[in-house]
Motif scaffolding. Sequence first.
Motif, PDB file in Angstrom:
ATOM      1  N   UNK A  60     -25.150   0.132 -14.339  1.00  0.00           N
ATOM      2  CA  UNK A  60     -26.118   0.742 -13.238  1.00  0.00           C
ATOM      3  C   UNK A  60     -27.478   0.211 -12.912  1.00  0.00           C
ATOM      4  N   UNK A  61     -27.952  -0.272 -14.397  1.00  0.00           N
ATOM      5  CA  UNK A  61     -29.701  -0.677 -14.511  1.00  0.00           C
ATOM      6  C   UNK A  61     -29.744  -1.573 -13.842  1.00  0.00           C
ATOM      7  N   UNK A  62     -28.709  -2.833 -13.574  1.00  0.00           N
ATOM      8  CA  UNK A  62     -28.658  -3.988 -13.364  1.00  0.00           C
ATOM      9  C   UNK A  62     -28.172  -4.125 -11.953  1.00  0.00           C
ATOM     10  N   UNK A  63     -27.401  -3.529 -11.398  1.00  0.00           N
ATOM     11  CA  UNK A  63     -27.205  -2.998 -10.402  1.00  0.00           C
ATOM     12  C   UNK A  63     -28.726  -2.919  -9.440  1.00  0.00           C
ATOM     13  N   UNK A  64     -29.759  -1.792  -9.699  1.00  0.00           N
ATOM     14  CA  UNK A  64     -30.704  -1.119  -9.228  1.00  0.00           C
ATOM     15  C   UNK A  64     -31.539  -2.696  -9.157  1.00  0.00           C
ATOM     16  N   UNK A  65     -31.056  -3.722 -10.300  1.00  0.00           N
ATOM     17  CA  UNK A  65     -32.134  -4.865 -10.091  1.00  0.00           C
ATOM     18  C   UNK A  65     -32.089  -5.609  -8.767  1.00  0.00           C
ATOM     19  N   UNK A  66     -30.271  -5.606  -8.778  1.00  0.00           N
ATOM     20  CA  UNK A  66     -30.097  -6.785  -7.690  1.00  0.00           C
ATOM     21  C   UNK A  66     -30.545  -6.175  -6.417  1.00  0.00           C
ATOM     22  N   UNK A  67     -30.517  -4.526  -6.445  1.00  0.00           N
ATOM     23  CA  UNK A  67     -31.191  -3.708  -5.270  1.00  0.00           C
ATOM     24  C   UNK A  67     -32.382  -4.067  -4.857  1.00  0.00           C
ATOM     25  N   UNK A 114     -39.044  -5.239 -13.120  1.00  0.00           N
ATOM     26  CA  UNK A 114     -38.016  -5.334 -14.105  1.00  0.00           C
ATOM     27  C   UNK A 114     -37.871  -5.140 -15.024  1.00  0.00           C
ATOM     28  N   UNK A 115     -36.249  -4.727 -16.258  1.00  0.00           N
ATOM     29  CA  UNK A 115     -36.290  -3.611 -16.447  1.00  0.00           C
ATOM     30  C   UNK A 115     -36.434  -4.172 -18.356  1.00  0.00           C
ATOM     31  N   UNK A 128     -35.014 -13.455 -16.119  1.00  0.00           N
ATOM     32  CA  UNK A 128     -36.581 -12.791 -16.794  1.00  0.00           C
ATOM     33  C   UNK A 128     -36.644 -12.022 -16.196  1.00  0.00           C
ATOM     34  N   UNK A 129     -35.979 -11.184 -15.197  1.00  0.00           N
ATOM     35  CA  UNK A 129     -36.960  -9.773 -14.880  1.00  0.00           C
ATOM     36  C   UNK A 129     -35.774  -8.656 -16.134  1.00  0.00           C
TER      37      UNK A 129
END
Length: 333
Positions: free
Chosen positions: A20-27, A32-33, A54-55
Amino acid sequence: MKIVIDAMGGDNAPREIIKGAIAALKKRKGFSLVFTGNEAVIAKELSLYSYDKSRVQVRHASEVITNDEAPTSAVRAKRDSSLVVGLKTLKEDTEAGAFISAGSTGALLTGGIMYIGRISGVKRPALCPAIPNVHGGITLLCDAGANADCKSEFLAQFAVMATAYAKAAYRMDNPKVGLLNNGTEDHKGDIMHQEAFALLKETRGINFVGNVEGRDLMFGDCDILVADGFSGNVALKSVEGCGKTVGAILKQEFTKAKIRYLIARKQINEVKNILDYNRHGGAILLGLKKTVVKAHGSSKASTVTATVLQAVDAVEGRTVEHITQMLFGSIEE
């Protein structure tokens, strides 16, 4: 901005948390996380996805706090837990804007106060989730379980903090504030709620509209519903139960007639979507010096995505600064 995430907290960790967190990163860009938890386990999960490396950062934590442990003891004893390491990262890293955990609510509340600290003058932090309403918007419920025993002055502060949050993160101009009570008349409720009603009428900076009954949480014309933590948590769980009940009844009825289901499928999905408060993220812990968000313990990836974006909005909207300014007229450094 860094959003710190407890990768090991919750029923579906770490898979759904990381997904879910990676999906948010793409949105969305601009943040960054930082995942906290077992570095090897997190790396294995991250290898399943393509993303901008890098994020994303990982901070190793060798321990996990479970829901079965006493919150205060666990926070003190497990200093290398994913939850405590996450809170320490939020406190120490100036670029860290928010921390998210789907783990133990009690441990997050205790750790949030211990490591992040309350805004000076805040009597009690409050959990404030967003509940979907029939108008297609949300109603903020504050408090939803952080403070089972409340005083009237706590509720007055909850109203101010939730108003600041509504303006900062949800861009509401003049949110309407109601007091959760057992009737709409001015005199309703026990002594504490009667005192809270009187205080809310005199509280500057909020648009208080009076008492609101629980049945109007998802149906009434109210943007913020202030509650003591006991009543608020009961209301929150009732909403959750209502959504599950309606979903089960619809499934049961339309299983008998699949053709009718195919015809009404769009409308059924819209009803389920309206009743699903998971799509709005978690519950922000208002009153701390930095943004801390409690995600639902059973969060799946889609809920985690919404929670990350919710945290980003809260930080970008400068929620903590707005709360401080509304309560005390100055910005706390």
